[in-house]
Design a protein around this motif. Structure first.
Motif, short mmCIF file in Angstrom:
data_model
loop_
_atom_site.label_atom_id
_atom_site.label_comp_id
_atom_site.label_asym_id
_atom_site.label_seq_id
_atom_site.Cartn_x
_atom_site.Cartn_y
_atom_site.Cartn_z
N SER A 210 -85.42 -59.74 -85.07
CA SER A 210 -84.75 -59.45 -86.34
C SER A 210 -84.60 -57.95 -86.55
CB SER A 210 -85.54 -60.08 -87.50
OG SER A 210 -84.93 -59.80 -88.73
N VAL A 211 -85.66 -57.20 -86.26
CA VAL A 211 -85.61 -55.74 -86.41
C VAL A 211 -84.57 -55.15 -85.47
CG1 VAL A 211 -86.91 -53.60 -86.14
CG2 VAL A 211 -88.00 -55.59 -87.21
N LYS A 212 -84.55 -55.61 -84.22
CA LYS A 212 -83.61 -55.06 -83.24
C LYS A 212 -82.17 -55.41 -83.60
CE LYS A 212 -82.47 -53.03 -79.37
NZ LYS A 212 -81.00 -53.11 -79.51
N GLU A 213 -81.93 -56.62 -84.07
CA GLU A 213 -80.57 -57.00 -84.47
C GLU A 213 -80.06 -56.10 -85.59
OE1 GLU A 213 -80.64 -61.09 -85.53
OE2 GLU A 213 -80.70 -61.82 -83.47
N CYS A 214 -80.91 -55.80 -86.55
CA CYS A 214 -80.50 -54.93 -87.65
C CYS A 214 -80.33 -53.49 -87.18
CB CYS A 214 -81.53 -55.01 -88.78
SG CYS A 214 -80.98 -54.21 -90.30
N GLU A 215 -81.18 -53.05 -86.27
CA GLU A 215 -81.04 -51.70 -85.71
C GLU A 215 -79.67 -51.52 -85.07
OE1 GLU A 215 -82.31 -49.12 -81.89
OE2 GLU A 215 -83.63 -50.78 -82.42
N ASP A 216 -79.20 -52.54 -84.37
CA ASP A 216 -77.90 -52.45 -83.72
C ASP A 216 -76.78 -52.24 -84.72
OD1 ASP A 216 -79.15 -52.83 -81.29
OD2 ASP A 216 -78.69 -54.97 -81.17
N LEU A 217 -76.95 -52.75 -85.93
CA LEU A 217 -75.93 -52.56 -86.98
C LEU A 217 -76.10 -51.22 -87.69
CD1 LEU A 217 -76.04 -56.15 -88.55
CD2 LEU A 217 -74.26 -55.22 -87.06
N VAL A 218 -77.34 -50.82 -87.92
CA VAL A 218 -77.62 -49.58 -88.66
C VAL A 218 -77.36 -48.36 -87.79
CG1 VAL A 218 -79.49 -48.23 -89.70
CG2 VAL A 218 -79.26 -50.66 -90.25
N GLY A 219 -77.77 -48.45 -86.53
CA GLY A 219 -77.50 -47.36 -85.60
C GLY A 219 -78.54 -46.26 -85.58
N PRO B 193 -68.89 -55.10 -94.65
CA PRO B 193 -68.70 -53.86 -93.87
C PRO B 193 -68.06 -52.73 -94.68
CG PRO B 193 -67.11 -55.55 -93.21
CD PRO B 193 -68.13 -56.23 -94.09
N GLN B 194 -67.24 -53.06 -95.67
CA GLN B 194 -66.61 -52.00 -96.46
C GLN B 194 -67.64 -51.24 -97.29
OE1 GLN B 194 -63.48 -54.05 -98.62
NE2 GLN B 194 -61.96 -53.49 -97.07
N LEU C 73 -74.12 -42.47 -108.03
CA LEU C 73 -74.71 -41.41 -107.21
C LEU C 73 -73.69 -40.33 -106.91
CD1 LEU C 73 -76.87 -43.45 -104.65
CD2 LEU C 73 -77.65 -42.29 -106.73
N GLU C 74 -72.44 -40.73 -106.67
CA GLU C 74 -71.39 -39.73 -106.41
C GLU C 74 -71.15 -38.87 -107.65
OE1 GLU C 74 -67.06 -39.64 -104.24
OE2 GLU C 74 -67.47 -41.33 -105.58
N LYS C 75 -71.13 -39.50 -108.80
CA LYS C 75 -70.94 -38.76 -110.05
C LYS C 75 -72.05 -37.73 -110.25
CE LYS C 75 -71.38 -39.51 -115.02
NZ LYS C 75 -71.77 -40.51 -116.05
N GLU C 76 -73.27 -38.10 -109.91
CA GLU C 76 -74.42 -37.22 -110.12
C GLU C 76 -74.74 -36.35 -108.91
OE1 GLU C 76 -76.14 -36.76 -112.92
OE2 GLU C 76 -74.83 -38.17 -113.99
N GLN C 77 -73.97 -36.54 -107.83
CA GLN C 77 -74.21 -35.79 -106.59
C GLN C 77 -75.64 -35.96 -106.08
OE1 GLN C 77 -71.59 -33.73 -104.81
NE2 GLN C 77 -70.76 -35.46 -105.96
N VAL C 78 -76.05 -37.23 -105.99
CA VAL C 78 -77.39 -37.59 -105.53
C VAL C 78 -77.29 -38.37 -104.23
CG1 VAL C 78 -79.43 -39.01 -106.02
CG2 VAL C 78 -78.43 -37.59 -107.84
N PRO C 79 -77.94 -37.91 -103.16
CA PRO C 79 -77.96 -38.68 -101.92
C PRO C 79 -79.10 -39.70 -101.93
CG PRO C 79 -79.08 -36.61 -101.58
CD PRO C 79 -78.61 -36.61 -103.02
N ALA C 80 -78.92 -40.79 -101.18
CA ALA C 80 -79.95 -41.83 -101.13
C ALA C 80 -79.98 -42.46 -99.74
CB ALA C 80 -79.70 -42.89 -102.19
N VAL D 122 -71.76 -44.61 -95.87
CA VAL D 122 -71.73 -43.53 -94.88
C VAL D 122 -70.73 -42.45 -95.28
CG1 VAL D 122 -71.22 -42.98 -92.47
CG2 VAL D 122 -72.47 -45.09 -93.04
N ALA D 123 -69.56 -42.87 -95.76
CA ALA D 123 -68.51 -41.91 -96.13
C ALA D 123 -68.97 -41.00 -97.27
CB ALA D 123 -67.24 -42.66 -96.53
N LYS D 124 -69.81 -41.54 -98.15
CA LYS D 124 -70.29 -40.75 -99.29
C LYS D 124 -71.55 -39.96 -98.97
CE LYS D 124 -68.23 -43.99 -102.61
NZ LYS D 124 -67.30 -43.09 -103.32
N GLY D 125 -71.94 -39.95 -97.70
CA GLY D 125 -73.02 -39.08 -97.26
C GLY D 125 -74.42 -39.64 -97.37
N HIS D 126 -74.55 -40.94 -97.54
CA HIS D 126 -75.87 -41.55 -97.64
C HIS D 126 -76.39 -41.96 -96.26
CE1 HIS D 126 -75.31 -41.43 -101.93
NE2 HIS D 126 -74.19 -42.12 -101.83
N GLN D 127 -77.68 -42.25 -96.22
CA GLN D 127 -78.32 -42.66 -94.98
C GLN D 127 -78.56 -44.16 -94.98
OE1 GLN D 127 -78.88 -42.43 -91.78
NE2 GLN D 127 -80.09 -40.53 -91.90
#
Length: 204
Positions: free
Chosen positions: A102-111, A68-69, A48-55, A75-80
């Motif tokens: 389960s949804v709330k636990e994941c929300e806490d990680l996604v932000g 986590p890496q 995606l970085e090579k093609e400049q495509v966001p996802a 995030v660093a490469k501009g994706h959502q």
């Protein structure tokens, strides 16, 4: 039954879910479900970085915690990032209390409040309650990259025929689809660009 293009009637039956966006912007919205994974996510991000495509990546919380890496790279490469539950539960087979947790636990990680139900399976009650707090993102074109019975050629034929401006496109980010995604993604990007469409992020 194989249906690449989501029938429009579903947006009338389930109006609290987002099935696509305005056609006026001349853009499509590329999404990936299930990740992150170690090898495939790295390949996807590099391509995606090579093609400049966001996802937009709808991630499973347990995978986010383990890698986590990979999340930092997205995030660093501009994706959502988006929420795909903590443990990839099917809403229609899960008690509401457990599913909500389960949804709330994941929300806490996604932000953020972007949410896609695994398998697209939530019932009307779950959908109505979640829609009060979350933006429920479905899709208007499903790649079937996960279904080995469907050839890559057939998937790409559908992409050429069916993808239109405003569509939300779904690929997957898991080990079962790795080889097929590496075939599909480059061709899919070419097809979208040949239609003079751009790629946009889904805003949280």
């Amino acid at each position: 039954m194989i249906v690449f293009k989501t029938p429009r009637i579903l947006s009338w039956i389930y109006p609290k879910r987002t099935w696509g966006f305005s056609m006026d912007k001349k853009a499509v919205y590329l999404t990936f479900d299930d990740g992150p994974t170690l090898e495939l996510t790295t390949w996807i991000l590099d391509y995606l970085e090579k093609e400049q495509v966001p996802a937009t990546f709808f991630c499973v919380g347990e995978n986010l915690r383990q890698l986590p890496q990979q999340v930092e790279a997205m995030v660093a490469k501009g994706h959502q990032l988006g929420n795909h539950t903590m443990r990839h539960e099917k809403g229609t087979n899960t008690k509401w209390k457990d599913y909500k947790t389960s949804v709330k636990e994941c929300e806490d990680l996604v932000g953020n409040r972007l949410f896609r139900p695994p398998y697209g399976r939530i019932d009307m009650r779950q959908s109505a309650i979640l829609a009060k707090d979350y933006k429920i993102i479905m899709w208007s074109w499903l790649s079937y990259d996960f279904d080995q019975r469907i050839s890559v050629e057939r998937i790409l034929e559908s992409a050429k025929r069916d993808i239109k401006s405003g569509d939300i496109l779904v690929l997957h980010d898991n080990l079962k689809v790795e080889a097929r995604v590496k075939q599909i993604l480059p061709e899919l990007i070419k097809i979208v660009r040949e239609k003079n469409l751009s790629f946009e992020l889904i805003s949280a």
